[in-house]
Each structure stands twice: as structure tokens, then as C-alpha cells.
Design a protein around this motif. Structure first.
Motif, PDB file in Angstrom:
ATOM      1  N   UNK A  17      -3.290 -32.057 -15.727  1.00 53.22           N
ATOM      2  CA  UNK A  17      -3.344 -33.453 -16.100  1.00 53.22           C
ATOM      3  C   UNK A  17      -4.752 -34.144 -15.404  1.00 53.22           C
ATOM      4  N   UNK A  18      -5.651 -33.367 -15.141  1.00 56.47           N
ATOM      5  CA  UNK A  18      -6.878 -33.782 -14.522  1.00 56.47           C
ATOM      6  C   UNK A  18      -7.794 -34.420 -15.853  1.00 56.47           C
ATOM      7  N   UNK A  19      -8.657 -35.051 -15.483  1.00 56.11           N
ATOM      8  CA  UNK A  19      -9.654 -35.492 -16.568  1.00 56.11           C
ATOM      9  C   UNK A  19     -10.783 -34.610 -16.737  1.00 56.11           C
ATOM     10  N   UNK A  20     -10.993 -34.400 -18.017  1.00 48.20           N
ATOM     11  CA  UNK A  20     -12.446 -33.794 -18.087  1.00 48.20           C
ATOM     12  C   UNK A  20     -13.485 -34.639 -18.935  1.00 48.20           C
ATOM     13  N   UNK A  21     -14.977 -34.558 -18.732  1.00 49.36           N
ATOM     14  CA  UNK A  21     -15.724 -35.202 -19.295  1.00 49.36           C
ATOM     15  C   UNK A  21     -16.744 -34.490 -19.659  1.00 49.36           C
ATOM     16  N   UNK A  22     -17.525 -34.693 -20.646  1.00 47.80           N
ATOM     17  CA  UNK A  22     -18.877 -34.099 -20.936  1.00 47.80           C
ATOM     18  C   UNK A  22     -19.882 -35.263 -21.477  1.00 47.80           C
ATOM     19  N   UNK A  23     -21.347 -35.163 -21.309  1.00 44.01           N
ATOM     20  CA  UNK A  23     -22.191 -36.114 -21.678  1.00 44.01           C
ATOM     21  C   UNK A  23     -23.358 -35.187 -22.291  1.00 44.01           C
ATOM     22  N   UNK A  24     -24.018 -35.987 -23.169  1.00 43.03           N
ATOM     23  CA  UNK A  24     -25.489 -35.705 -23.670  1.00 43.03           C
ATOM     24  C   UNK A  24     -25.799 -36.829 -24.423  1.00 43.03           C
ATOM     25  N   UNK A  25     -27.160 -36.523 -24.675  1.00 45.63           N
ATOM     26  CA  UNK A  25     -27.852 -37.816 -25.367  1.00 45.63           C
ATOM     27  C   UNK A  25     -28.967 -37.090 -26.349  1.00 45.63           C
ATOM     28  N   UNK A  26     -29.371 -37.908 -27.341  1.00 49.61           N
ATOM     29  CA  UNK A  26     -30.260 -37.564 -28.250  1.00 49.61           C
ATOM     30  C   UNK A  26     -31.286 -38.683 -28.516  1.00 49.61           C
ATOM     31  N   UNK A  27     -32.465 -38.372 -28.589  1.00 43.91           N
ATOM     32  CA  UNK A  27     -33.708 -39.496 -28.794  1.00 43.91           C
ATOM     33  C   UNK A  27     -33.546 -39.995 -30.258  1.00 43.91           C
ATOM     34  N   UNK A  28     -33.330 -41.092 -30.694  1.00 41.65           N
ATOM     35  CA  UNK A  28     -33.131 -41.590 -32.031  1.00 41.65           C
ATOM     36  C   UNK A  28     -34.155 -42.423 -32.447  1.00 41.65           C
ATOM     37  N   UNK A  29     -35.520 -42.348 -31.741  1.00 42.71           N
ATOM     38  CA  UNK A  29     -36.352 -43.225 -31.885  1.00 42.71           C
ATOM     39  C   UNK A  29     -37.311 -42.959 -33.317  1.00 42.71           C
ATOM     40  N   UNK A  30     -37.532 -44.009 -33.988  1.00 42.25           N
ATOM     41  CA  UNK A  30     -38.426 -43.659 -35.261  1.00 42.25           C
ATOM     42  C   UNK A  30     -39.766 -43.631 -34.980  1.00 42.25           C
ATOM     43  N   UNK A  31     -40.129 -42.531 -34.719  1.00 40.86           N
ATOM     44  CA  UNK A  31     -41.518 -42.176 -34.364  1.00 40.86           C
ATOM     45  C   UNK A  31     -42.695 -42.315 -35.257  1.00 40.86           C
TER      46      UNK A  31
END
Length: 495
Positions: A17-31
């Protein structure tokens, strides 16, 4: 082998019953845009506890649909794209920072990719919540006038006269915090919620995530270890960056973001995390009444415009002659036209030509100043009239008396959040938090859609015509409906 060990760890944590977490990110800049000041990101936080999975997505973008580059189909596309992970559509929460960054056209697949990456990286975590306070970087942009009306601060028009201003509105200095640590105590994520428009980088600086981007950079660099900072916009509909209207120095979001980042870090370090595994999500759609008074308000503005035009005063001067006359009469009010010797000489001969010239010129200056004030008032009226006409057209096209708005509730540990898709003004958030009597309860607009500004009843009925009460689709009654629903959501989250 490493993957198998990670999978076993996740299964054991879920069983407990413990909590799990995951993270990620992506560059969404219009270059492809001519100038990029700093990058914009989409960040994904995937949370899992028992049979509940929730996703929090933060976008460095102006809105989730409605305006800007994020299309109206964004929510449906992303939710559909995540169903193969077993994530219920209602458990996907997307908040836009409201920065005016320019995002890529292929945003949806990038966001889906980030969420799936975060889901692959789930680890057991401990959660903790807390609050900070930041009073240095925001100000209310609505000004209460001595005649009882309210005007606002925008770069689209000028400020009112100082002598006509009676008071200013409140800010919400509270910073809501959720901290997630890995089981070894190292930070995985810090989610921080704050209410203020990210509009301190002007267009001349190019694409920017504004102060939240700089704040997150400060937080992530200080925490290290791949920890990710998630900015969640609060009820900042009528909150500007401090000194937003200054013209003596270049607007700069970085100092504001640096201060906010330091405040978040100081408060986050005081939070004690624990592995209680509490994760709750709720989602409901409420119907709020659409505005039905556009025609009357438009008629009132047009009548006011006509009245103001009729009060323009005749004057013999233009700006070229007005400015030196103004300076002369302000600097030397007793002798603006000549040296004092000339005045004394004429007085000795009982001549009144210079005095009469001064009186005539003084009247011309006063008339010109009055015309400038009328011009400024007309500019404010013109801008807000255009907003009313735009929303009248949208409302007629919709052909419905109500507007659907998604209200989401999220609880992670003791941290609680209730959301709304409008640009909620600060008093609404303050009202809800006061009624909740819970320091860990927070309110965010700009989430899971976009329905323009949602001002208070008082603001909505303002006769001074400010952006928040003209750039809106809702009737005044929306406020009570949402505040009531928000209280219900927070109460249920607390059980």
C-alpha cells in the motif's frame, strides 16, 4: 536483471500500500521562432498507490486549449493516448503555467511520451506537504477607484491618475508544496503551487517559460540527483508580477523566479516525508451559467465612449507646443512666460498682456491634459469593448445557457488540490482556502481546459470595465457554484 529487481521492488511496494512515483520531462519549445530566451517544458508526474493511478502534467504554456498553441483537443488526445497504461482519463490532471511561451505543434505525442517514460520509472516514495510564503514577486493588478469602480493594469493601456486611486486588491503569498522522496531520502520531485501571471518577459525577449521556468531551474539544480520541480499555477487571474508597469528598466522574470525558487527550497527542506501511501483523485463536470448581459454592457460602454468624445475640449496647441508650456507653468507658476523683470516692468505701467497670456496658456494646458485623460479612458474602454464583443459572438455561436467546467480533486499524502479551467481570480482561491481551514488545501485555475477569466461577483459587476470582467464567458453566479463544489471536493479528499 536490473529491470527485474526494479519490477519486484514496485510490486512489493504496491502490495504494502505504499506510494510509487515516476517523473519525466520533455522540451516543448518551438525552436523555429525567431528568438528563444529560455526553454519550455512539459513535465509528467505519475503516482500510483494500490489500485489508483494519477498523472499530473505541467505545461510551460499559456493555456490548456482556448488560446495559444495548445489545441482544444489536447485533453482528449492525451487521455486517449494513456489508456493503454490503464490510466483512467479522469485521473489525468493538466495545469498550464500561463506563461506566454511558444510550444511545438506536435505537443500531444511529446506529452504522451513523457508520461509513459515517467510510468516506466516508478519507484517507492515517501510524501510530505508544507507551505511557504512569498510576498516579493506579485501584486494585484486591479485598482479600486475613489468613484467605486475598478480598473486594471495592462500593457494594453495606461494607468489611471494617481489621485483617483483609492486602494489595491489582495495577493495570495502562500506557496503550496508537495515533496516526494525516494525511500533513501533523496528528493524525486517537488510540486509547488503559486498564484501569479507569468508575464514578466516581454515579447521582445522571445519564447520564455517566464518566472516559473527560472524558479524550477533553481530548485532542480539545488536538489540535484535528477529531482524534478513542477510549477502549478494557482488563482492568479488578477495577479501580476510586481512592478509590472515599470518603464524605467527592462522587465525581467529571472530575479522573480530566483526568489520564488529560493523560497520553495527553504520551505521544502523543512518538510518531513512519510510513506502513508494516500492517493485520491476525483473528477466532476459542473455547469456554470454563461453571461447574458453582453448586449447591455456593450451598450453602456458605447454610451460612455460617446459621452467622453463629447467632452473633448477645443485647444489651440498640439503636443509640440503643449510640452514646453506644461513645463514652464509647472516649474515657474508665477512667471512662466518671461523673466520676473518683465512682469514687474509691466505691472509698473499697469499692463496686463503677459498675465493674460499666462491665463490663456494655462487654460490651453489644462484642456490638453483633460483631453489626454479622456484619450486614456477611451483606450481602456476600446480594449475591453472588443473583449465583450468577442465573447458575445462566442456565446451566440454556442447557443447554450451553461458552460461545462471540469473540477478535479487530487490528494497526495496530506497535500490537497482542487482545480478549475478558468483564470480564477485570487479572492476566489482565498475564500475556498479560508473555508477549508486546511493549510495543505490549495486551489488552481488553468487546469484541464480553458474558459477565459472567471472573476468574483463584485469584479464581474464592475462598472469600470477591466479585463477580468470583460474577457469572460461566465455569469456572476459561477462563483458560488464553484466555491460550493470546491468545498465538497476538499471535504471528500480529507476523509
Amino acid at each position: 536483471m536490473k529491470f527485474i529487481c526494479l519490477l519486484l521492488l514496485v510490486c512489493v511496494a504496491a502490495a504494502r500500500g505504499e506510494m510509487l512515483a515516476g517523473v519525466a520531462k520533455v522540451d516543448i519549445t518551438d525552436r523555429t521562432v525567431p528568438l528563444v530566451n529560455d526553454p519550455c517544458f512539459a513535465k509528467a508526474l505519475v503516482l500510483k498507490s494500490g489500485g489508483t493511478t494519477a498523472v499530473v502534467i505541467t505545461l510551460d504554456a499559456v493555456a490548456v486549449g482556448g488560446i495559444g498553441r495548445v489545441g482544444n483537443g489536447f485533453m482528449a488526445t492525451v487521455r486517449t493516448g494513456l489508456q493503454d497504461l490503464g490510466i483512467p482519463p479522469a485521473n489525468v490532471v493538466v495545469n498550464a503555467s500561463h506563461c506566454h511561451g511558444i510550444v511545438r505543434g506536435d505537443l500531444e505525442p511529446l506529452v504522451i511520451q513523457a508520461v509513459k517514460e515517467a510510468a516506466k520509472n516508478l519507484v517507492p516514495v515517501k510524501a510530505g506537504s508544507g507551505i511557504g510564503s512569498e510576498t516579493r514577486i506579485s501584486e494585484n493588478r486591479r485598482l479600486k477607484m475613489k468613484d467605486g469602480s475598478t480598473v486594471d493594469m495592462r500593457r494594453a493601456y495606461s494607468m489611471p491618475r494617481d489621485e483617483d486611486v483609492a486602494s489595491v486588491g489582495p495577493i495570495d503569498p502562500q506557496v503550496g508544496l508537495l515533496r516526494l522522496d525516494r525511500m533513501d531520502g533523496t528528493p524525486l520531485a517537488v510540486l509547488y503551487q503559486f498564484a501569479c501571471h507569468p508575464i514578466m518577459n516581454p515579447p521582445s525577449k522571445g519564447c520564455s517559460a517566464d518566472y516559473p521556468g527560472f524558479a524550477s531551474k533553481v530548485i532542480e539544480e539545488a536538489l540535484g540527483g535528477g529531482a524534478m520541480a513542477f510549477f502549478v499555477q494557482g488563482c492568479g487571474g488578477d495577479i501580476n508580477p510586481v512592478r509590472y508597469k515599470e518603464v524605467t528598466r527592462t522587465p525581467d522574470a529571472e530575479p522573480l523566479g530566483t526568489m520564488l525558487g529560493a523560497t520553495v527550497l527553504a520551505a521544502a527542506r523543512k518538510i518531513e516525508t512519510k510513506g502513508d501511501g494516500v492517493l485520491k483523485v476525483s473528477n466532476a463536470t459542473i455547469a456554470v451559467p454563461r453571461a447574458a448581459d453582453y448586449t447591455a454592457r456593450i451598450s453602456n460602454i458605447e454610451a460612455e465612449q460617446k459621452k467622453l468624445v463629447a467632452t473633448l475640449k477645443s485647444t489651440n496647441i498640439n503636443f509640440k507646443s503643449f510640452l514646453p508650456l506644461l513645463l514652464q507653468h509647472k516649474l515657474w507658476p508665477d512667471t512662466p512666460s518671461h523673466y520676473s523683470q518683465s512682469y514687474l516692468h509691466d505691472q509698473s505701467l499697469d499692463r496686463k498682456a503677459i498675465s493674460q497670456l499666462d491665463a490663456d496658456n494655462r487654460l490651453l494646458v489644462e484642456n490638453y491634459l483633460a483631453n489626454i485623460e479622456i484619450m486614456e479612458r477611451l483606450t481602456r474602454l476600446n480594449a475591453n469593448l472588443a473583449l465583450l464583443k468577442m465573447h458575445l459572438k462566442q456565446t451566440l455561436a454556442a447557443g447554450e445557457k451553461t458552460l461545462d467546467a471540469e473540477v478535479c480533486g487530487l490528494r497526495v499524502g496530506d497535500f490537497k488540490l482542487v482545480t478549475f479551467p478558468g483564470e480564477v481570480t485570487v479572492q476566489v482561491g482565498l475564500n475556498i482556502k479560508k473555508a477549508a481551514k486546511d493549510a495543505n488545501a490549495h486551489v488552481s485555475g488553468y487546469t484541464n481546459g480553458y474558459i477565459w477569466y472567471t472573476p468574483t461577483v463584485e469584479q464581474r459587476l464592475n462598472l469600470g470595465y477591466a479585463q477580468e470582467d470583460c474577457d469572460t464567458l461566465v455569469a456572476p453566479e459561477w462563483q458560488k457554484i464553484f466555491e460550493t463544489k470546491a468545498q465538497e471536493v476538499l471535504t471528500n479528499l480529507s476523509r
